[in-house]
Design an enzyme around this catalytic site. Structure first.
Site, PDB file in Angstrom:
ATOM      1  CG  ASP A   9      -5.148 -30.714 -21.675  1.00  0.00           C
ATOM      2  OD1 ASP A   9      -4.223 -31.549 -22.102  1.00  0.00           O
ATOM      3  OD2 ASP A   9      -5.837 -29.832 -22.216  1.00  0.00           O
ATOM      4  CG  ASN A 219      -7.475 -35.925 -23.756  1.00  0.00           C
ATOM      5  OD1 ASN A 219      -8.081 -34.940 -23.691  1.00  0.00           O
ATOM      6  ND2 ASN A 219      -6.128 -35.932 -23.913  1.00  0.00           N
TER       7      ASN A 219
END
Length: 274
Positions: A9, A219
Site C-alpha cells: 500500500d 481498504n
C-alpha cells in the site's frame, strides 16, 4: 530462495507523513527486487497519483489502482489487465446531494479522464501533477467511471460513508483513503485490493502462500487476509491489525515497512546463504 510477491500500500504504509518515499525505504524496496522478489504497488490512488512512486522505485511489475478496480502493467499491453466500471448515474445522484452531505468536491475518473465539479480551489494532494480534464461533471462525464472521489470533513467522513453505503450498496463499495484528507473513494461492488493482487499473483504464477502484503487501513483488510503473510503497519487501524499475521515494529513515519523487510526477509535470506 522462494520468490515472493510483495504487495505494498502507499499512504500510511510505503509513504511517510509527507507522502514521500524516504531514501531508506527506496533502497530496501530496490534491494528486495534485486534479491529476486516482485514488488507491486496496491493502492486506492488513481494511476495519475501513484505513477511517480512507480517510477521512483524503478518498478516494472503490474500494479493495482483504485483499490482493485484497475489492475495493469503501466505503459505496456498486458493480457491480464482488468478495469471495472460503474454507472455514471450514481455520480450524478451523489453530486445532487453534495450540500446535504457537506462535500468539498465530487470527482469521477478512469485511467484517461478526470472530471471534478469544481476547480476553484488549490488541492495539490488531489490533483498531484495533473489538473482535472474539466470542472463540469454534469456536462462532461459521458462514460462510466472506474472511481469516484468525494472529500468531506474528518468529522463527517464516517457519516458520509454510511449514508452512501446505505443508498448504493447493491452497486458500489465506499472506501476511505489512508492519507491526511477525509477522502472517500467509490468503486464498483466487490472491488477490493485482494482481487487485484490475486490477478497479479495468478499471472506471475506466484502461490498465495508466497504473497506478502503490507497495509494500514480498512481498504487493506481483504488484501492482508488474502496474502500468505499479511503485515499491518504499527500505525495501522484496529481492523488492519486484526486481519494481519504480524505488524511492523515501527510506523510509516519511521520506515516501518523497510525495517520489516530488512530484518524479516532480506536478513534471513542473507543468513541462509551465508
Amino acid at each position: 530462495m522462494t520468490q515472493k510477491l510483495i504487495a505494498i500500500d502507499l499512504d500510511g504504509t510505503t509513504l511517510n507523513a509527507q507522502s514521500l518515499i524516504t531514501p531508506k525505504t527506496k533502497a530496501v524496496l530496490q534491494e528486495t527486487v534485486k534479491a529476486g522478489h516482485i514488488v507491486s504497488i496496491a493502492t486506492g490512488r488513481p494511476f495519475r497519483m501513484s505513477e511517480q512512486f512507480y517510477k521512483e522505485l524503478g518498478l516494472t511489475s503490474p500494479m493495482v489502482n483504485f483499490n482493485g478496480a484497475l489492475v495493469h502493467l503501466p505503459h505496456r499491453n498486458w493480457s491480464f489487465e482488468s478495469e471495472t466500471l460503474f454507472s455514471r448515474d450514481i455520480v450524478f445522484d451523489i453530486l445532487a446531494q453534495k450540500d446535504e452531505l457537506q462535500l468539498d468536491y465530487v470527482a469521477a475518473e478512469n485511467r484517461d479522464t478526470f472530471f471534478v465539479d469544481r476547480i476553484d480551489f488549490d488541492d495539490a494532494y488531489l490533483f498531484s501533477n495533473q489538473k482535472p480534464t474539466e470542472a463540469n461533471l454534469l456536462k462532461n462525464l459521458k462514460s462510466n467511471p472506474t472511481s469516484m472521489l468525494v472529500q468531506t470533513t474528518n468529522e463527517m467522513a464516517d457519516t458520509v460513508a454510511k449514508r452512501l453505503t446505505a443508498q448504493y450498496s447493491d452497486y458500489v463499495d465506499v472506501r476511505t483513503w489512508g492519507g491526511p484528507k477525509a477522502i472517500l473513494e467509490i468503486v464498483a461492488k466487490g472491488i477490493e485490493k485482494a482481487r487485484g493482487v490475486k490477478i497479479i499473483a495468478d499471472a506471475l504464477h506466484i502461490d498465495r502462500q508466497n504473497i506478502m502484503a503490507f497495509g494500514d487501513e480498512h481498504n487493506d483488510v481483504e488484501m492482508l487476509e488474502y496474502a500468505g503473510w499479511g503485515v499491518a503497519m504499527a500505525n495501522g487501524s484496529v481492523g488492519a491489525k486484526a486481519a494481519a499475521n504480524d505488524q511492523t515494529d515501527k510506523p510509516n513515519t519511521e520506515d516501518g515497512l523497510a525495517d520489516y523487510l530488512e530484518t524479516r526477509l532480506l536478513k534471513k535470506v542473507a543468513e541462509k546463504s551465508a
